[in-house]
Structure formats: C-alpha cells, structure tokens
Design a protein around this motif. Structure first.
Motif, short mmCIF file in Angstrom:
data_model
loop_
_atom_site.label_atom_id
_atom_site.label_comp_id
_atom_site.label_asym_id
_atom_site.label_seq_id
_atom_site.Cartn_x
_atom_site.Cartn_y
_atom_site.Cartn_z
N ALA A 46 0.83 -1.21 0.00
CA ALA A 46 0.00 0.00 0.00
C ALA A 46 0.87 1.27 0.00
N ALA A 47 1.98 1.22 0.78
CA ALA A 47 2.90 2.37 0.81
C ALA A 47 3.52 2.60 -0.55
N GLU A 48 3.92 1.48 -1.20
CA GLU A 48 4.49 1.62 -2.55
C GLU A 48 3.46 2.18 -3.53
N LEU A 49 2.18 1.72 -3.34
CA LEU A 49 1.13 2.23 -4.21
C LEU A 49 0.90 3.73 -4.00
N ILE A 50 0.97 4.13 -2.73
CA ILE A 50 0.83 5.57 -2.45
C ILE A 50 1.96 6.36 -3.09
N ILE A 51 3.16 5.82 -2.94
CA ILE A 51 4.33 6.49 -3.55
C ILE A 51 4.17 6.56 -5.07
N ALA A 52 3.70 5.43 -5.63
CA ALA A 52 3.49 5.42 -7.08
C ALA A 52 2.44 6.45 -7.51
N ASN A 53 1.36 6.56 -6.71
CA ASN A 53 0.33 7.55 -7.03
C ASN A 53 0.87 8.97 -6.93
N GLU A 54 1.71 9.18 -5.87
CA GLU A 54 2.31 10.51 -5.74
C GLU A 54 3.21 10.82 -6.93
N GLU A 55 3.99 9.79 -7.34
CA GLU A 55 4.85 10.00 -8.51
C GLU A 55 4.03 10.26 -9.78
N LEU A 56 2.88 9.53 -9.90
CA LEU A 56 2.01 9.74 -11.06
C LEU A 56 1.46 11.16 -11.09
N ALA A 57 1.07 11.65 -9.89
CA ALA A 57 0.59 13.05 -9.84
C ALA A 57 1.69 14.03 -10.23
N PHE A 58 2.90 13.71 -9.72
CA PHE A 58 4.01 14.59 -10.10
C PHE A 58 4.26 14.56 -11.60
N GLN A 59 4.16 13.40 -12.24
CA GLN A 59 4.37 13.27 -13.68
C GLN A 59 3.31 14.04 -14.47
N ASN A 60 2.04 13.92 -13.93
CA ASN A 60 0.98 14.67 -14.64
C ASN A 60 1.21 16.17 -14.58
N LYS A 61 1.67 16.60 -13.38
CA LYS A 61 1.95 18.04 -13.25
C LYS A 61 3.10 18.44 -14.14
N THR A 117 3.25 4.94 -18.97
CA THR A 117 2.85 3.57 -19.32
C THR A 117 3.61 2.55 -18.47
N PHE A 118 4.90 2.83 -18.30
CA PHE A 118 5.70 1.93 -17.46
C PHE A 118 5.20 1.92 -16.00
N GLN A 119 4.89 3.16 -15.55
CA GLN A 119 4.39 3.25 -14.17
C GLN A 119 3.06 2.52 -14.02
N ASN A 120 2.18 2.66 -15.05
CA ASN A 120 0.88 1.97 -14.98
C ASN A 120 1.07 0.45 -14.95
N LYS A 121 2.02 0.02 -15.78
CA LYS A 121 2.28 -1.41 -15.80
C LYS A 121 2.77 -1.90 -14.43
N GLU A 122 3.68 -1.09 -13.85
CA GLU A 122 4.16 -1.45 -12.52
C GLU A 122 3.02 -1.43 -11.51
N LYS A 123 2.13 -0.41 -11.68
CA LYS A 123 1.02 -0.32 -10.75
C LYS A 123 0.09 -1.52 -10.88
N GLU A 124 -0.13 -1.95 -12.13
CA GLU A 124 -0.96 -3.15 -12.32
C GLU A 124 -0.33 -4.38 -11.68
N ASN A 125 0.99 -4.43 -11.84
CA ASN A 125 1.69 -5.55 -11.18
C ASN A 125 1.52 -5.49 -9.66
N ARG A 126 1.66 -4.24 -9.14
CA ARG A 126 1.50 -4.09 -7.69
C ARG A 126 0.06 -4.42 -7.27
N ALA A 127 -0.94 -3.99 -8.13
CA ALA A 127 -2.33 -4.29 -7.81
C ALA A 127 -2.59 -5.80 -7.84
N ALA A 128 -1.99 -6.48 -8.85
CA ALA A 128 -2.14 -7.94 -8.92
C ALA A 128 -1.53 -8.61 -7.69
#
Length: 377
Positions: A133-148, A165-176
C-alpha cells in the motif's frame, strides 16, 4: 421252785423280746434317717443336674451368639472386600480420565502452537500488504508529479507518456500482487477461524473431562465414607464380641463353681449306696464333656483374642494408609505422576487388606473345624 424258774425264764424272754423290738425300732429309725438323707442327697443331685442343664443351655446360647458374631464378622469382611474392589475400579477410571485429560491438554497445546504460527503468518501478510500500500501511495504521488510535469512540459509528453505507461504497468503488477496478498490474507483468516473453532471444541471437551473427573472424585469420596462406616460397624461388632466373651468368661467361672460344688456333693453321695455310685459315674461323664467344652471355649476365646489383635494391627494399618491418601489426593489432582503414585499406594494397601481378610477367613474356618472335632469327640 420250778414255777419260779419258769416265771424267771418267761420274764427273761419278755425282756429279750422287748429289747429286740427296741433294737428293731432303732434300726427302723436309723433306716428312715438314712432314707431321708438319701432322698435329700438325690434331691440335691437333681438340683445340681438341673443347674448343670441350665449352664449347658446358657453355654449353647453363648456359642450360638458367638457363631452369629463370627458370621457377622465374615459378612463385614466381604463387604469391606467389595468396597475395596469398587474403590480400585474408581481409581482405574480416574487414571483413564487423567490420561484422556493429558491427551486433550497436549492437543490443545498443539492447536495453540498452530494458532500462534498462523497469527505470525497473518501479521507478516499484513505487513507485506502495508508495504505494497505504501508503494502504491508512492506510485500515485509520482504519477501526480508526472501529470503536473506533463502540463508544464508539453514537449516531454511522449517521454512522460512512456514513463506513465511503465508506471501503470508497474502499478498493475502491484495491484495484482495486492490481490494475491488479499486472497492469501482471506485464506489465513479462514484458517484462523477454523483453528479457533477447533480450540473451542477442544475447550468444551476439556471442560467435559474436568466435570467427569470431579464426578469420579465425588464417587471416590463416597466410597471412602462408606469404607469408614464399615470399619466403624466392624469396631462395634468387635466391641460386642468382647462383651460377649467377658460374659462367657463369667458364665464359665460360675459353671466351675457349680462343678466344684457338684463334685463335693458326688463325693458325699458316693459312700451312701450303689445307686448313688451310678449317678456319680453319670455326673463324672457330664463333667468330662463339660471340661471338653471348657477346653474348646478356652481355645475359642484365645482365637477370638488373636483375631482381635490381628484386626486391630493388620487391618488398621492399610485402612489408615487409605484414609490418609484419600485426604491428600485432592491436593495432587492436577499432578498425574504424584496422583499415580498415590493410587499405587492405595492399591498396595487394598491388596494388603485383601490378603489379611483371606488369612482371617482361613483362621476362623480352622477354629470352627476344631470346635466341630471337639464336639464329635
């Protein structure tokens, strides 16, 4: 002159006749006195014979009472043996219940150990889930930073998209991975519930075993109380037997006094006539039988005293051991090793008591057989 001589002879004959009549009267009076003395002696002999018959009846009654007391003592010994056997059965059941309780406790410890391991695994899974969950939060924060950064840097949109795309793929892996972790966590929770249910069943079985153990202990207490009552009854019977022996000794002493008086009367009656000698012979025969009865009675009293001595020394020791162990057995109810040792002591005392009971029964049978042989002879 001749007339005078004849007159003197007639007077002399009359004097002789009168003297003879006087002597005959004296002999008749003496014979009457002897007959009266003989009648008095016969009457005294009949009284002594009646007293001897009464004494024999009293002796027979005392022997009958003694046989009843012996029979009651045998019955009391049989009841005591039965109580000991019941106590051994209760002790055996208590040992089986303790073994089952030990097995239940061991199974409960195994279940508790498995539950601890399951809890550790569950804690580890939860920690892993928190990390994901912490990694997912970090990933979400990084995604927000990338969007900005994408809004600011439109020129770097392609690179940012590739990175996204790479981050999404990693996120899907983390979600799985998170889904798999949740499934494992659900499985662990289900296993924990199963272990908890098994632990509840084990606790219920343990409570049932404890209740059964309490019932067995209560039965053992009741058996001990019954054994104490039986011992008290046996002591009462022994006290009654002592009183009966004392009364029998008193009767024997009185009988000896009567026998002595009868012997004196027989000696006085012996010189009277031949008929009195026959009666004296019959009286001597009766005295011989009485002496035989006295000898048997002395042997019987000696045997009863030996029985009382054996009972007070040999029976009291194992009974005292059993009572002492019964008083402390509750203190070691949760200590199987000590409890088994106490049960072994109780069994040893019971076997000792059973052996003495057999010895006492054989002694009583031998004493009765001696009495029967004495009566026949």
């Amino acid at each position: 002159m001749e007339k005078q001589i004849r007159s003197e002879q007639i007077l002399s004959d009359d004097n002789v006749y009168a003297f003879q009549q006087e002597e005959e009267e004296k002999h008749a009076a003496a014979l009457l006195t002897v007959n009266q003395e003989l009648a008095f002696q016969n009457e005294e002999k009949e009284r002594r014979a009646a007293e001897l018959i009464i004494a024999n009846k009293e002796l027979a009654f005392q022997n009958k009472e003694k046989e009843k007391r012996a029979a009651e003592l045998i019955i009391a010994n049989e009841e005591l043996a039965f109580q000991n056997k019941e106590k051994e059965n209760r002790a055996a059941e208590l040992i089986i219940a303790n073994e089952e309780l030990t097995f239940q406790n061991k199974e409960k410890e195994k279940r508790a150990a498995e539950l601890i391991i399951a809890n550790k695994e569950l804690a580890f899974q939860n920690k892993e889930k928190e990390n994901r969950a912490a990694e997912l939060i970090i990933a979400n924060e990084e995604l927000a930073f990338q969007n900005k950064e994408k809004e600011k840097r439109a020129a770097e949109l392609i690179i940012a998209n590739n990175e996204l795309t790479f981050q999404n793929k990693e996120k899907e892996n983390r979600a799985a991975e998170l889904i798999i972790a949740n499934e494992e966590l659900a499985f662990q929770n289900k296993e924990k519930e199963n272990r908890a249910a098994e632990l509840i069943v084990a606790n219920e079985e343990l409570a049932f075993q404890n209740k059964e153990k309490e019932n067995r202990a209560a039965e053992l207490i009741i058996a001990n109380e019954e054994l104490t009552f039986q011992n008290k009854e046996k002591e009462n019977r022994a006290a009654e037997l002592i009183v009966a022996n004392e009364e029998l000794a008193f009767q024997n002493k009185e009988k000896e006094n009567r026998a002595a008086e009868l012997i004196v009367a027989n000696e006085e009656l012996a010189f009277q006539n031949k008929e009195k000698e026959k009666r004296a012979a019959e009286l001597i025969l009766a005295n011989d039988e009485l002496k035989k009865a006295d000898e048997y009675l002395k042997e019987y009293i000696q045997g009863m005293e030996e029985i009382m001595f054996m009972t007070s020394h040999k029976v009291r020791r194992p009974i005292a051991n059993i009572l002492g162990i019964s008083n402390v057995i509750d203190q070691y109810i949760n200590t199987p090793v000590k409890l088994q040792e106490l049960v072994d002591y109780i069994k040893e005392s019971a076997l000792s008591l059973d052996a003495f009971t057999k010895e006492l029964t054989a002694f009583i049978i031998d004493l009765e057989q001696k009495g029967k042989n004495g009566r026949r002879s």
